[in-house]
Design an enzyme around this catalytic site. Structure first.
Site, PDB file in Angstrom:
ATOM      1  N   SER A  32       0.847  -1.189   0.000  1.00 35.06           N
ATOM      2  CA  SER A  32       0.000   0.000   0.000  1.00 35.06           C
ATOM      3  C   SER A  32       0.889   1.248   0.000  1.00 35.06           C
ATOM      4  O   SER A  32       1.692   1.444  -0.911  1.00 35.06           O
ATOM      5  CB  SER A  32      -0.955  -0.032   1.197  1.00 35.06           C
ATOM      6  OG  SER A  32      -1.926   0.972   1.107  1.00 35.06           O
ATOM      7  N   GLU A  68      -1.985  -2.982  -7.812  1.00 32.45           N
ATOM      8  CA  GLU A  68      -3.233  -3.206  -7.074  1.00 32.45           C
ATOM      9  C   GLU A  68      -3.709  -1.859  -6.553  1.00 32.45           C
ATOM     10  O   GLU A  68      -2.950  -0.892  -6.509  1.00 32.45           O
ATOM     11  CB  GLU A  68      -3.017  -4.168  -5.910  1.00 32.45           C
ATOM     12  CG  GLU A  68      -2.010  -3.705  -4.859  1.00 32.45           C
ATOM     13  CD  GLU A  68      -2.568  -2.733  -3.822  1.00 32.45           C
ATOM     14  OE1 GLU A  68      -3.796  -2.731  -3.600  1.00 32.45           O
ATOM     15  OE2 GLU A  68      -1.780  -1.966  -3.250  1.00 32.45           O
ATOM     16  N   HIS A 121      -5.359  -5.161  -1.290  1.00 31.77           N
ATOM     17  CA  HIS A 121      -6.036  -4.921  -0.017  1.00 31.77           C
ATOM     18  C   HIS A 121      -7.084  -6.001   0.226  1.00 31.77           C
ATOM     19  O   HIS A 121      -8.295  -5.756   0.234  1.00 31.77           O
ATOM     20  CB  HIS A 121      -6.668  -3.536  -0.027  1.00 31.77           C
ATOM     21  CG  HIS A 121      -5.673  -2.422   0.062  1.00 31.77           C
ATOM     22  ND1 HIS A 121      -4.816  -2.103  -0.978  1.00 31.77           N
ATOM     23  CD2 HIS A 121      -5.378  -1.553   1.069  1.00 31.77           C
ATOM     24  CE1 HIS A 121      -4.049  -1.079  -0.614  1.00 31.77           C
ATOM     25  NE2 HIS A 121      -4.380  -0.735   0.614  1.00 31.77           N
TER      26      HIS A 121
END
Length: 305
Positions: free
Chosen positions: A105, A200, A270
């Site tokens: 992330s 992602e 996630h």
């Protein structure tokens, strides 16, 4: 899986952990597995939405990098904050420490900066708060991480249809798409040629995903790569204004217009069940009608940390 005892440092270069019980549970879990935990996050020094002031969060990274009893430095969680620290992170110090830095992330910023400034590798892998402190940890995610740490080779498989057939080799790199885009044009965006890119994101509508990937294309980045592998993109909502434009429509457009093959099905993002990817490793990607295999090697492991 039997993992040799290692020293694991917890740092919060981005967001903070709201529940101390979660942190205590994660520490206890790692200790029960035989590891030593060095927690550099101080809950009483949380600042706004961050795991401390900019100075405090930078100090956490530096302290973990300097600790001789630590082999692995793991981010507490993502959210936002590393971008603020980029001009002040001594990436040469991070690389010279020999530690394995782990996170995903917002931690994508660290991976890219470390590679751009020093060429050193790191791990796009679990976060301490959500992956080790949770009341119901996901065995798959932890097992894949420990397996990657042991090396010397890490293999990820996906059973998914519809992908193009190919066999390519290159440097594996990528991460959170929004964070990658935020670094374009800066000194912290690593120039990697002949790579295999994985991306992602969370809560990003398909048109925003498309727009960001087109920015990677139009900036010349994708033309230098061999393949693009999409991980998890969830949390978005379609509306009547989309008029039939959904993720599949976006994917079809990308496959028709990007200069490299586009694959889907990577268990990364996630989502609780997630693989670990050694950022900067040598990778071989083989795809056929049954799915794909991503085999990675030549990356740091705990045997050499």
């Amino acid at each position: 899986m039997n993992i040799p005892p290692i020293g694991i440092a917890i740092v919060a270069p981005s967001g903070f952990g709201r529940d101390n019980a979660v942190i205590e549970r994660g520490i206890a879990s790692l200790i029960a597995q035989g590891h030593t935990v060095h927690n550099y996050f101080e809950a009483d020094k949380v600042f706004q939405r961050f795991g401390g002031t900019d100075e405090a969060r930078l100090a956490q990274l530096n302290a973990a990098a300097s600790d001789p009893q630590v082999q692995v430095v793991m981010a507490l969680r993502g959210q936002y904050g590393l971008t603020r620290l980029l001009p002040r992170i001594d990436f040469a110090r991070m690389a010279d420490s020999g530690k394995i830095f782990v996170g995903y992330s917002d931690f994508t910023v660290f991976h890219m900066g470390l590679m751009a400034q020093t060429g050193a590798q790191s791990y796009a892998g679990p976060m301490f708060y959500s992956d080790f402190g949770t009341a119901e940890p996901v065995a798959f995610t932890q097992h894949d991480f420990w397996h990657c740490l042991q090396g010397p080779r890490h293999v990820v498989r996906a059973c998914v249809s519809g992908n193009p057939q190919l066999e390519v080799e290159g440097t594996i790199w990528g991460g959170n798409l929004a964070m990658l885009i935020s670094l374009l044009g800066t000194e912290w965006f690593a120039r990697i040629d002949d790579g295999i890119v994985f991306v992602e994101d969370i809560n990003e509508h398909p048109y925003r995903i498309e727009r960001m990937l087109l920015q990677l294309q139009q900036s010349g980045v994708l033309a230098r790569q061999k393949a693009l592998v999409l991980g998890d993109f969830s949390g978005y909502r379609l509306s009547p204004a989309d008029n039939g434009y959904d993720f599949d429509a976006m994917l079809a457009y990308l496959r028709a217009n990007l200069p490299i093959p586009v694959l889907t099905g990577l268990q990364f993002g996630h989502t609780p069940q997630r693989v670990t990817i050694p950022f900067g490793a040598r990778a071989q990607l083989v795809s056929d009608a049954a799915g794909f295999t991503l085999a990675m090697s030549d990356y740091p492991t705990i045997a050499h940390a």
